[in-house]
Design an enzyme around this catalytic site. Structure first.
Site, PDB file in Angstrom:
ATOM      1  CB  CYS B  77      -0.976  -0.037   1.184  1.00  0.00           C
ATOM      2  SG  CYS B  77      -2.329   1.140   1.015  1.00  0.00           S
ATOM      3  CG  HIS B 175      -4.230  -3.568   2.351  1.00  0.00           C
ATOM      4  ND1 HIS B 175      -3.272  -3.166   3.258  1.00  0.00           N
ATOM      5  CD2 HIS B 175      -4.756  -2.437   1.849  1.00  0.00           C
ATOM      6  CE1 HIS B 175      -3.231  -1.845   3.302  1.00  0.00           C
ATOM      7  NE2 HIS B 175      -4.122  -1.375   2.454  1.00  0.00           N
ATOM      8  CD  GLU B 177      -2.304  -6.300   4.759  1.00  0.00           C
ATOM      9  OE1 GLU B 177      -1.843  -6.653   3.651  1.00  0.00           O
ATOM     10  OE2 GLU B 177      -2.480  -5.113   5.088  1.00  0.00           O
TER      11      GLU B 177
END
Lengths: 251, 197
Positions: B77, B175, B177
């Site tokens: 990001c 993202h 994650e």
């Protein structure tokens, strides 16, 4: 293409989910982590946890819950309820929340929106607005919709966008709990006057209601609780139908 | 395997640490230059505003260190954006690893882009086992222009670079994650990259 988001909302009290939840094969339907994982597996795009009995005393319990959710859940989630300070938000984000949602505290002290946006970035600041349409005009209500104000919905929405909100979660009190569909006219107007994403909330009862809020209501995301919790609308089925109607979804 | 997540005060690093924990890897959070230099793999996260994040990097001297790292580095990001030449956000000069500038989305679309969008034109081992047009979670108001170093692109207003690679440096705008099972695959791929890639 950016897809429309389906967002189940879980009400939390003392770190446990409170609204009746009726999933099959759940070991503990009161455990937010178990539920959140289940929703992630079923295809929810993100989750909202609303601490409905937030007090200073049980803040630690909620933070602990946020940490556990972040540890095990691989989709984004927002935490709301009783948030009124920068330091509280700092703690929530450090525990792994992706976004926070503020409501009454923003009305009481609008500078909070600016402070949060400056410190943490607009992307994690959701301003939740509960409003009720009275004789054609939408008025903002506080404290879970119990206290009316003279603030007009569209003025307030515009103001929080200017102050740095990254997203608006709009709940129509006229529609909430009715299962008669979302407040699409007001939602569409919000999308026209604002340039940030809008989450529709209040009124979901059928799959077509979701389709309508994405097309007629121009919503970017739709939030619901009971239709998901009681399995009335399975998320996968919902998304397949939306796709059939040419609404972009993640499947 | 020593995995270090650079902790310079910008953003939600807990989620990244947890995502690796789900893969069975304990990531160390650190802003210690020696620790970062001796890691096998480095994650460079970031959420928030570019110029203040850059300031924090400068204060800790990390702005000089990161471009000299030899092991695989993954910017996520804002981390990815700071690895570029410059950003329109706060007129920020970047680390200059990726030869591309960061621009702001126009008002023709809602800003930030928030939600799940697809990545395509996948070009790196980072995306091993990931299908073209897989969904990833994105939240951002600024983007890297499509360029020679792009290893994935995404459409929002225009086709932009949603992942970049140069030598041992990787950057993703999305993202991983927070991008479900497929996102986790990308993190796993990063862990499995050859150290001298």
């Amino acid at each position: 293409m950016l897809t429309k988001r389906i967002v189940p909302c879980l009400d939390i009290k003392n770190g446990r989910t409170v609204k009746g939840v009726n999933f099959v094969n759940l070991i503990d339907a009161g455990d937010p982590v178990v539920l959140a994982k289940q929703y992630a597996d079923l295809g929810a795009d993100e989750l909202v946890f609303l601490d409905i009995a937030a007090t200073l005393e049980n803040r630690g319990t909620t933070l602990d819950m946020v940490l556990k959710v972040a540890e095990q859940v691989n989709i984004p989630f927002t935490v709301g309820g009783g948030i009124s300070s920068v330091e509280h938000v700092d703690k929530l984000l450090k525990c792994g929340a992706d976004k926070v949602s503020i409501n009454s505290s923003a009305v009481k002290r609008p500078d909070l929106v600016n402070e949060l946006a400056e410190k943490f970035g607009s992307q994690c600041v959701v301003v939740a607005i509960d409003a009720k349409q009275i004789e054609g005009e939408w008025f903002v209500h506080l404290a879970g919709g119990t206290i009316p104000t003279e603030i007009k919905l569209f003025d307030w929405a515009k103001e929080v966008e200017e102050r740095g909100a990254g997203e608006i979660l709009f709940t129509s009190m006229n529609h909430d709990g009715t299962k008669g569909g979302f407040a699409n006219e007001a939602l569409a107007h919000l999308s026209e006057i604002l340039n940030i994403p809008i989450i529709a909330s209040g009124g979901a009862g059928t799959i077509q209601h979701f389709a309508d809020t994405f097309t007629k209501g121009k919503s970017d995301a739709a939030l619901a609780a009971s239709v998901f919790h009681f399995g009335e609308i399975p998320i996968k089925e919902l998304k397949e139908e939306l796709k059939k109607q040419n609404i972009p979804v993640r499947l | 395997m020593k995995l270090v997540i650079i902790d310079y005060g910008a953003g939600n690093i807990k989620s990244i640490q947890f995502a690796f924990k789900r893969l069975g890897v304990n990531a160390v959070l650190s802003n210690n230059i020696d620790e970062i230099k001796t890691a096998d793999k480095v994650i460079f996260p970031g959420v928030g505003e570019a110029s203040s994040a850059m300031k924090m990097l400068q204060e800790s001297g990390l702005d000089k260190v990161i471009p000299t790292l030899k092991q695989p580095v993954l910017g996520i990001c804002l981390g990815m954006q700071l690895m570029c030449n410059s950003s329109e956000e706060g007129n920020t000069k970047g680390l200059g690893i990726f030869d591309v500038d960061i621009k702001k989305f126009s008002n023709a679309v809602k800003v930030p882009q928030m939600g799940w969008n697809v990545i395509y034109n996948l070009k790196s081992d980072l995306f091993k086992g990931i299908e073209e047009k897989e969904f990833m979670y994105l939240v951002h108001s600024f983007y890297a222009e499509n360029c020679a170093e792009a290893i994935a692109t995404t459409d929002y207003e225009i086709e932009y670079a949603s992942a970049l690679k140069k030598d041992n440096f990787y950057g993703v705008q999305f993202h991983p994650e927070k991008s479900g099972v497929e996102g986790a695959k990308i993190l796993k791929n990063f862990l499995e990259l050859n150290t001298n890639n």
